[in-house]
Design an enzyme around this catalytic site. Structure first.
Site, PDB file in Angstrom:
ATOM      1  N   TYR A 180      -0.050   2.958  -3.403  1.00 50.73           N
ATOM      2  CA  TYR A 180      -1.097   4.175  -2.980  1.00 50.73           C
ATOM      3  C   TYR A 180      -0.575   5.229  -2.395  1.00 50.73           C
ATOM      4  O   TYR A 180      -1.336   6.238  -1.917  1.00 50.73           O
ATOM      5  CB  TYR A 180      -2.454   3.417  -2.411  1.00 50.73           C
ATOM      6  CG  TYR A 180      -2.934   2.316  -3.043  1.00 50.73           C
ATOM      7  CD1 TYR A 180      -3.711   2.354  -4.142  1.00 50.73           C
ATOM      8  CD2 TYR A 180      -3.325   1.326  -2.153  1.00 50.73           C
ATOM      9  CE1 TYR A 180      -4.485   1.182  -4.898  1.00 50.73           C
ATOM     10  CE2 TYR A 180      -4.031   0.108  -2.771  1.00 50.73           C
ATOM     11  CZ  TYR A 180      -4.723   0.255  -3.716  1.00 50.73           C
ATOM     12  OH  TYR A 180      -5.090  -0.751  -4.349  1.00 50.73           O
TER      13      TYR A 180
ATOM     14  N   TYR B  92      -6.161  -5.313   2.608  1.00 49.66           N
ATOM     15  CA  TYR B  92      -5.095  -5.095   1.477  1.00 49.66           C
ATOM     16  C   TYR B  92      -4.015  -5.268   2.025  1.00 49.66           C
ATOM     17  O   TYR B  92      -2.975  -4.545   1.326  1.00 49.66           O
ATOM     18  CB  TYR B  92      -5.629  -3.867   0.762  1.00 49.66           C
ATOM     19  CG  TYR B  92      -6.918  -3.522   0.504  1.00 49.66           C
ATOM     20  CD1 TYR B  92      -7.654  -4.433  -0.386  1.00 49.66           C
ATOM     21  CD2 TYR B  92      -7.665  -2.548   1.451  1.00 49.66           C
ATOM     22  CE1 TYR B  92      -9.057  -4.223  -0.862  1.00 49.66           C
ATOM     23  CE2 TYR B  92      -9.056  -2.612   1.096  1.00 49.66           C
ATOM     24  CZ  TYR B  92      -9.753  -3.339   0.068  1.00 49.66           C
ATOM     25  OH  TYR B  92     -10.993  -3.288  -0.126  1.00 49.66           O
TER      26      TYR B  92
ATOM     27  N   ARG C 178       0.767  -1.264  -0.092  1.00 53.68           N
ATOM     28  CA  ARG C 178      -0.042   0.041   0.040  1.00 53.68           C
ATOM     29  C   ARG C 178       0.842   1.315   0.032  1.00 53.68           C
ATOM     30  O   ARG C 178       0.617   2.083  -0.593  1.00 53.68           O
ATOM     31  CB  ARG C 178      -0.927  -0.084   1.065  1.00 53.68           C
ATOM     32  CG  ARG C 178      -1.817  -1.111   1.124  1.00 53.68           C
ATOM     33  CD  ARG C 178      -3.096  -1.019   1.787  1.00 53.68           C
ATOM     34  NE  ARG C 178      -4.046   0.130   1.833  1.00 53.68           N
ATOM     35  CZ  ARG C 178      -4.054   1.108   2.107  1.00 53.68           C
ATOM     36  NH1 ARG C 178      -3.329   1.384   3.440  1.00 53.68           N
ATOM     37  NH2 ARG C 178      -4.837   2.036   1.917  1.00 53.68           N
TER      38      ARG C 178
ATOM     39  N   CYS D 209      14.906  -6.164  -3.766  1.00 58.25           N
ATOM     40  CA  CYS D 209      15.837  -5.439  -4.841  1.00 58.25           C
ATOM     41  C   CYS D 209      14.841  -4.652  -5.751  1.00 58.25           C
ATOM     42  O   CYS D 209      14.562  -5.110  -6.772  1.00 58.25           O
ATOM     43  CB  CYS D 209      16.425  -6.445  -5.506  1.00 58.25           C
ATOM     44  SG  CYS D 209      17.793  -5.609  -6.648  1.00 58.25           S
TER      45      CYS D 209
HETATM   46  N1  PLP Z   1     -17.391  -2.867  -2.989  1.00 65.00           N
HETATM   47  C1  PLP Z   1     -16.753  -2.742  -4.250  1.00 65.00           C
HETATM   48  C2  PLP Z   1     -17.143  -3.169  -5.311  1.00 65.00           C
HETATM   49  C3  PLP Z   1     -15.165  -2.567  -4.164  1.00 65.00           C
HETATM   50  O1  PLP Z   1     -14.431  -2.306  -5.390  1.00 65.00           O
HETATM   51  C4  PLP Z   1     -14.351  -2.433  -3.274  1.00 65.00           C
HETATM   52  C5  PLP Z   1     -13.177  -2.027  -2.925  1.00 65.00           C
HETATM   53  O2  PLP Z   1     -12.288  -2.059  -3.818  1.00 65.00           O
HETATM   54  C6  PLP Z   1     -15.236  -2.454  -1.764  1.00 65.00           C
HETATM   55  C7  PLP Z   1     -16.795  -2.710  -1.662  1.00 65.00           C
HETATM   56  C8  PLP Z   1     -14.740  -2.251  -0.526  1.00 65.00           C
HETATM   57  O3  PLP Z   1     -13.980  -1.023  -0.462  1.00 65.00           O
HETATM   58  P1  PLP Z   1     -13.161  -0.560   0.837  1.00 65.00           P
HETATM   59  O4  PLP Z   1     -12.400  -1.514   1.445  1.00 65.00           O
HETATM   60  O5  PLP Z   1     -12.858   0.857   0.827  1.00 65.00           O
HETATM   61  O6  PLP Z   1     -14.417  -0.529   1.900  1.00 65.00           O
END
Ligand code: PLP
Length: 404
Positions: free
Chosen positions: A304, A358, A300, A330
């Protein structure tokens, strides 16, 4: 009081299971789910855990025990959810860019489906007509979320059927007698501002009259959680009040059930990623602290620009030393530039917070490194829920066709 694991508990787990190590705290997930239930107690609302955030089977089972449903983004996530014990009517498959054969498979498994393209909607209509209710994912043309990479509802986003294509959806619906029971949007992740959800609701309310068999409005996920000291999360009570107000005042929407798909909100803060400092390198530019991990385990920050709070749990005290925390792979894999930590030495344990969502889920074997182990702490007891990779895992599925 918010559920937290202490530095002593985390150190003991690192001692027992080694590092790098992902640790999840079940009671924190329970707390987060409780906040949603409490805030939305007066609205007919169902929460589908967006399991792409963390699919460990034990996390899925904990969610099921809490009463959450589950939102999947691949057929394999659907199969994991079934394996975890969810009945098919509690599994939602929000597809994107997939082949129709996967949609057919999801239908055969009996799960709830959201379709995100006209092309698959037409195939669905041709194959199943009115026999299987289906949802559509729409792109509402709303810019939202923490940054562009996690913004999914804007005009240039690949996700969903553009809202301006509702006439084409209607044509398909009429031609094939498709039963559309759900309108879905998901505009992004890290959305703190409640007004974004309100905007989404307004966009959907405008098109409700076109859909006569609607039962659900699915507003997706994307709730923000605090990452830094002093940060705040999406105000669930404010959101719930607003949702209740808008839905009850709308003659058609008042009969609809509201769905959300939180991922991060449920599992981000339950997760801790523990690493060990391998090397300290003093340079004119920075004091580099290299840990036994990299973006192969927690992508992340590099992917991001995400901020993860880092703490040196081996040396609790004032955070007065400026360091750049990097990995051991690396490739440039900076976790944090110029971060204040308590004085660090080689062998210390650094913990990354907000590592549940994530984190492990986006990990890889890049540089032929092992994926970390995962531990679940439930009722004060630690359970190893995934073994650390071992060498044979790196060769698994490889076919050795050439002699050594
Ligand atoms: N729903 C959909 C269709 C998504 O693509 C995502 C994340 O990519 C989520 C829910 C969950 O998002 P978050 O983890 O930000 O709540």
């Amino acid at each position: 009081m918010s559920q937290k694991l202490t530095s002593q508990q985390l150190s003991a787990l690192a001692q027992e299971y080694g590092t790098p190590l992902y640790v999840y705290h079940a009671e924190k997930i329970t707390e987060q789910f409780g906040k949603l239930k409490q805030a939305f107690r007066n609205t007919d609302t169902v929460f589908f855990y967006a399991c792409k955030a963390l699919t460990n089977i034990n996390i899925l089972r904990h969610m099921k025990a809490l009463g959450a449903n589950v939102d999947c983004s691949s057929i394999n996530e659907v199969k994991l959810a079934l394996h975890a014990g969810f009945p098919s009517n509690r599994i939602l498959y929000t597809s994107n860019g997939i082949s129709f054969s996967e949609i057919r498979e999801a239908k055969e498994l009996g799960v709830i489906i959201n379709i995100d393209s006209l092309s698959n909607l037409e195939k669905f209509g041709q194959a199943f007509g009115h026999s299987y209710p289906v949802g559509i994912r729409l792109r509402p043309n709303i810019m939202a979320g923490g940054n562009i990479k996690i913004s999914t509802g804007h005009e240039r986003s690949k996700f969903g059927i553009p809202i301006e294509h509702v006439p084409q959806v209607k044509d398909l619906m009429e031609r094939y007698k498709i039963c559309i029971h759900n309108l879905h949007i998901h505009t992004g992740s890290d959305i703190k501002d409640v007004s974004v959800f309100i905007k989404g609701i307004e966009v959907l309310f405008d098109i409700i009259p076109h859909f006569h068999e609607l039962k659900f409005i699915d507003l997706g996920g994307g709730f923000k959680v605090p990452y830094q000291e002093g940060d705040s999360e999406t105000d669930m009570n404010a959101l719930a009040t607003k949702v209740a107000e808008l839905f009850s005042a709308h003659p058609a929407a008042s009969k609809l059930q509201v769905w959300f798909e939180p991922g991060k909100f449920l599992v981000s803060e339950c997760g801790y990623f523990i690493t060990t400092v391998n090397v300290i390198k003093e340079t004119p530019a920075a004091r580099f602290v290299a840990v036994d991990s990299g973006f192969n385990h927690l992508i992340r920050p590099m992917f991001y620009d995400a901020y993860h709070r880092i703490e040196n749990i081996s040396n609790p005290g004032p955070e007065e030393q400026v360091c750049s925390v990097v990995g051991n792979i690396c490739e440039t894999d900076t976790f944090a530039w110029d971060r204040r930590l308590s004085p660090v030495k080689e062998g210390d344990l650094l913990v990354f917070y907000n590592a549940g969502a994530y984190g492990f889920e986006m990990s890889s074997n890049f540089n032929a490194r092992f994926k970390p182990a995962e531990v679940l702490v439930l009722d004060g007891k630690a359970h190893l829920v995934r073994k650390r990779d071992e060498f044979s895992d790196l060769l698994r599925n490889q076919l050795e066709v050439l002699p050594a």
